[in-house]
Design an enzyme around this catalytic site. Sequence first.
Site, mmCIF file in Angstrom:
data_model
loop_
_atom_site.group_PDB
_atom_site.id
_atom_site.type_symbol
_atom_site.label_atom_id
_atom_site.label_comp_id
_atom_site.label_asym_id
_atom_site.label_seq_id
_atom_site.Cartn_x
_atom_site.Cartn_y
_atom_site.Cartn_z
ATOM 1 N N CYS A 9 43.075 27.292 29.543
ATOM 2 C CA CYS A 9 42.277 28.038 30.512
ATOM 3 C C CYS A 9 43.213 28.957 31.275
ATOM 4 C CB CYS A 9 41.482 27.136 31.444
ATOM 5 S SG CYS A 9 42.399 26.378 32.769
ATOM 6 N N GLY A 10 42.670 29.779 32.142
ATOM 7 C CA GLY A 10 43.471 30.756 32.864
ATOM 8 C C GLY A 10 44.672 30.146 33.568
#
Length: 92
Positions: A9-10
């Site tokens: 994820c980010g």
Amino acid sequence: MKKRVLVACGAGIATSTVVCERVENLLKDNAVNAEVIQCKIAEVSSRQEDADLIVSTTILPTTYKIPALIATSYITGINMEALDQKILDHLK
């Protein structure tokens, strides 16, 4: 042979934790011998050599040498079974 799944994820924290648990349980329930590794999206290109599949909670910034799936359905709760099946298909 043990498979490796990168869950990205980010930031490598919140959404990937939810997805990580879901993927780990899915693989365990289906007797798939795999290790699930949580990471930031920025780390994926350097870790793809050792992995079999990428499951990402965010749009991927590039293309990779291994298959990549977007895990939005695990966050929204919509079409989760379809994503489960895609993950299993890639790892069997």
